[in-house]
Design a protein around this motif. Structure first.
Motif, PDB file in Angstrom:
ATOM      1  N   ALA A 106       4.947 100.402 109.281  1.00 11.96           N
ATOM      2  CA  ALA A 106       5.223 102.008 108.986  1.00 11.96           C
ATOM      3  C   ALA A 106       5.989 101.886 108.112  1.00 11.96           C
ATOM      4  N   ALA A 107       7.223 100.658 108.365  1.00  8.98           N
ATOM      5  CA  ALA A 107       8.023 101.045 108.355  1.00  8.98           C
ATOM      6  C   ALA A 107       8.510 100.058 106.651  1.00  8.98           C
ATOM      7  N   VAL A 108       7.856  99.243 106.498  1.00  7.89           N
ATOM      8  CA  VAL A 108       7.855  98.993 105.247  1.00  7.89           C
ATOM      9  C   VAL A 108       7.044  99.708 104.410  1.00  7.89           C
ATOM     10  N   ARG A 109       6.200 100.781 104.784  1.00 12.04           N
ATOM     11  CA  ARG A 109       5.326 101.423 103.869  1.00 12.04           C
ATOM     12  C   ARG A 109       5.772 102.905 103.306  1.00 12.04           C
ATOM     13  N   HIS A 110       6.540 102.953 104.551  1.00 18.40           N
ATOM     14  CA  HIS A 110       7.884 104.357 104.013  1.00 18.40           C
ATOM     15  C   HIS A 110       8.791 104.173 103.017  1.00 18.40           C
ATOM     16  N   ALA A 111       9.485 102.852 103.865  1.00 19.02           N
ATOM     17  CA  ALA A 111      10.257 102.219 102.741  1.00 19.02           C
ATOM     18  C   ALA A 111       9.903 102.176 100.966  1.00 19.02           C
ATOM     19  N   ALA A 112       8.575 101.259 100.852  1.00 20.61           N
ATOM     20  CA  ALA A 112       7.820 101.605  99.919  1.00 20.61           C
ATOM     21  C   ALA A 112       7.985 102.593  99.024  1.00 20.61           C
ATOM     22  N   ALA A 113       7.575 103.811  99.546  1.00 28.41           N
ATOM     23  CA  ALA A 113       6.679 104.482  99.233  1.00 28.41           C
ATOM     24  C   ALA A 113       8.307 105.275  98.716  1.00 28.41           C
ATOM     25  N   CYS A 114       9.854 105.366  99.340  1.00 27.08           N
ATOM     26  CA  CYS A 114      10.411 106.422  99.467  1.00 27.08           C
ATOM     27  C   CYS A 114      11.487 105.389  98.203  1.00 27.08           C
ATOM     28  N   GLY A 115      10.872 104.429  98.100  1.00 30.89           N
ATOM     29  CA  GLY A 115      11.847 103.485  96.730  1.00 30.89           C
ATOM     30  C   GLY A 115      12.937 102.812  97.487  1.00 30.89           C
ATOM     31  N   THR A 116      12.769 103.090  98.528  1.00 25.49           N
ATOM     32  CA  THR A 116      14.165 102.158  99.104  1.00 25.49           C
ATOM     33  C   THR A 116      13.594 100.372  99.335  1.00 25.49           C
ATOM     34  N   LEU A 117      12.305 100.002  99.485  1.00 29.23           N
ATOM     35  CA  LEU A 117      12.395  98.698  99.466  1.00 29.23           C
ATOM     36  C   LEU A 117      11.989  97.970  97.714  1.00 29.23           C
ATOM     37  N   GLY A 118      11.973  99.065  97.002  1.00 27.97           N
ATOM     38  CA  GLY A 118      11.753  98.280  95.730  1.00 27.97           C
ATOM     39  C   GLY A 118      14.169  97.841  95.316  1.00 27.97           C
ATOM     40  N   LEU A 124       6.663  97.356  83.523  1.00 27.50           N
ATOM     41  CA  LEU A 124       5.606  98.314  82.804  1.00 27.50           C
ATOM     42  C   LEU A 124       5.413  98.740  83.655  1.00 27.50           C
ATOM     43  N   VAL A 125       5.238  98.845  84.931  1.00 25.07           N
ATOM     44  CA  VAL A 125       4.939  99.936  85.667  1.00 25.07           C
ATOM     45  C   VAL A 125       5.971 100.939  85.480  1.00 25.07           C
ATOM     46  N   ARG A 126       7.204 100.462  85.624  1.00 23.53           N
ATOM     47  CA  ARG A 126       8.473 101.568  85.457  1.00 23.53           C
ATOM     48  C   ARG A 126       8.665 102.383  84.628  1.00 23.53           C
ATOM     49  N   PHE A 127       7.955 101.716  83.481  1.00 21.98           N
ATOM     50  CA  PHE A 127       8.461 102.646  82.400  1.00 21.98           C
ATOM     51  C   PHE A 127       7.761 103.484  81.799  1.00 21.98           C
ATOM     52  N   TRP A 128       5.646 103.519  82.351  1.00 23.48           N
ATOM     53  CA  TRP A 128       4.907 104.327  82.284  1.00 23.48           C
ATOM     54  C   TRP A 128       4.921 105.349  83.322  1.00 23.48           C
ATOM     55  N   ARG A 129       5.512 104.979  84.449  1.00 20.38           N
ATOM     56  CA  ARG A 129       5.645 105.545  85.612  1.00 20.38           C
ATOM     57  C   ARG A 129       6.358 106.265  84.766  1.00 20.38           C
ATOM     58  N   ALA A 130       7.332 106.614  84.736  1.00 17.98           N
ATOM     59  CA  ALA A 130       8.634 107.551  83.856  1.00 17.98           C
ATOM     60  C   ALA A 130       8.232 108.207  82.654  1.00 17.98           C
ATOM     61  N   LEU A 136       3.911  99.562  92.728  1.00 15.20           N
ATOM     62  CA  LEU A 136       3.049 100.217  92.503  1.00 15.20           C
ATOM     63  C   LEU A 136       2.505 101.449  94.172  1.00 15.20           C
ATOM     64  N   LEU A 137       3.848 100.682  95.443  1.00 15.45           N
ATOM     65  CA  LEU A 137       3.838 101.868  96.607  1.00 15.45           C
ATOM     66  C   LEU A 137       4.315 102.503  96.280  1.00 15.45           C
ATOM     67  N   LEU A 138       4.993 102.913  95.658  1.00 11.97           N
ATOM     68  CA  LEU A 138       6.293 103.708  95.109  1.00 11.97           C
ATOM     69  C   LEU A 138       5.437 104.967  95.166  1.00 11.97           C
ATOM     70  N   ASN A 139       5.178 106.284  96.188  1.00 13.13           N
ATOM     71  CA  ASN A 139       4.985 107.258  95.943  1.00 13.13           C
ATOM     72  C   ASN A 139       5.563 108.604  97.245  1.00 13.13           C
ATOM     73  N   PRO A 140       6.877 109.220  96.188  1.00  9.67           N
ATOM     74  CA  PRO A 140       7.533 109.798  97.743  1.00  9.67           C
ATOM     75  C   PRO A 140       7.131 110.735  98.131  1.00  9.67           C
ATOM     76  N   SER A 141       5.599 111.911  97.479  1.00 10.37           N
ATOM     77  CA  SER A 141       4.631 112.491  98.735  1.00 10.37           C
ATOM     78  C   SER A 141       4.270 112.469  99.364  1.00 10.37           C
ATOM     79  N   ALA A 142       4.281 111.690  99.392  1.00 14.20           N
ATOM     80  CA  ALA A 142       3.714 110.596 100.694  1.00 14.20           C
ATOM     81  C   ALA A 142       4.571 109.724 101.719  1.00 14.20           C
ATOM     82  N   GLY A 143       5.557 109.372 101.233  1.00 15.06           N
ATOM     83  CA  GLY A 143       6.527 108.796 102.390  1.00 15.06           C
ATOM     84  C   GLY A 143       6.339 109.761 103.862  1.00 15.06           C
TER      85      GLY A 143
END
Length: 222
Positions: free
Chosen positions: A158-170, A50-56, A121-128
């Motif tokens: 820092a590495a995990v937060r960066h991966a989450a922000a950029c979408g790599t974690l997911g 649902l998060v993915r749908f509403w973000r899209a 929820l941590l996906l945020n490419p502009s803040a990666g």
């Protein structure tokens, strides 16, 4: 936020035979173009899908309930979509505050939040913010020479937060994603993580952690 003019989406549904064809997104787009006001808002029991749908559909997380709903067992999530210039400013402010608070809440009230929801929820490419050369070097030493994890806690975070922000974690396999979220972001005890993630013991956990961090370093170079 209290001065903004909202339109709340209470419910949206598409007949099962017509799902996966983009009708839901088109309905929300029509609403955004015709509703008037500053913001569209929605609230629902959070799941990764649902998060993915509403973000899209242009909505951004603004607030996550700290307690699970007694009926659904989910945390209630509010998401916003700007439909005016004033709404854009309010959405960005709410989203920035959400991202500032979420890492702190993962250490306390949200330390049981599911890893797939965390990664969405941590996906945020502009803040990666990329890792510094010093951080990368310390993580390489951790991977190659078996440094104890407690000596590289800031770098792991820092590495995990960066991966989450950029979408790599997911995009990681579920077991690796859960390991990083629970051990690094939620700071659970190793014994608890071993049981939760389904590993054979601490040694296997450290081996998987080292391999996963190595994968993240390789992905950042690519």
């Amino acid at each position: 936020l209290l001065r903004a003019r909202y339109r709340r989406v209470m419910r949206i549904a598409v007949h099962p035979r017509l799902q996966r064809g983009g009708l839901g997104r088109r309905m929300l787009e029509f609403l955004a173009q015709t509703a008037g006001g500053d913001l569209l808002a929605t609230s629902y029991g959070a799941t990764a899908d649902l998060v993915r749908f509403w973000r899209a559909c242009g909505f951004m997380p603004a607030r996550l309930g700290l307690r699970r709903d007694a009926a659904s067992g989910s945390h209630s999530l509010i998401m916003l979509r700007a439909i005016s210039a004033a709404g854009q400013e309010l959405q960005e402010s709410a989203h920035a505050r959400f991202h500032a608070l979420l890492p702190l809440l993962l250490l306390s009230e949200l330390d049981e939040l599911e890893s797939d929801i965390v990664s969405e929820l941590l996906l945020n490419p502009s803040a990666g913010e990329p890792l510094s050369s010093t951080q990368q070097e310390r993580l390489r030493r951790f991977v190659q020479h078996g440094l104890p994890p407690d000596t590289v806690v800031p770098e792991l975070d820092a590495a995990v937060r960066h991966a989450a922000a950029c979408g790599t974690l997911g995009k990681l396999p579920q077991q690796q994603r859960a390991l990083l979220v629970e051990l690094v972001l939620q700071r659970k005890r190793p014994q608890q993580v071993v049981r939760s993630v389904g590993l054979g013991g601490r040694s296997e956990m450290l081996s998987l952690l080292s391999r996963t961090i190595g994968d993240l370093l390789s992905a950042s170079r690519g």
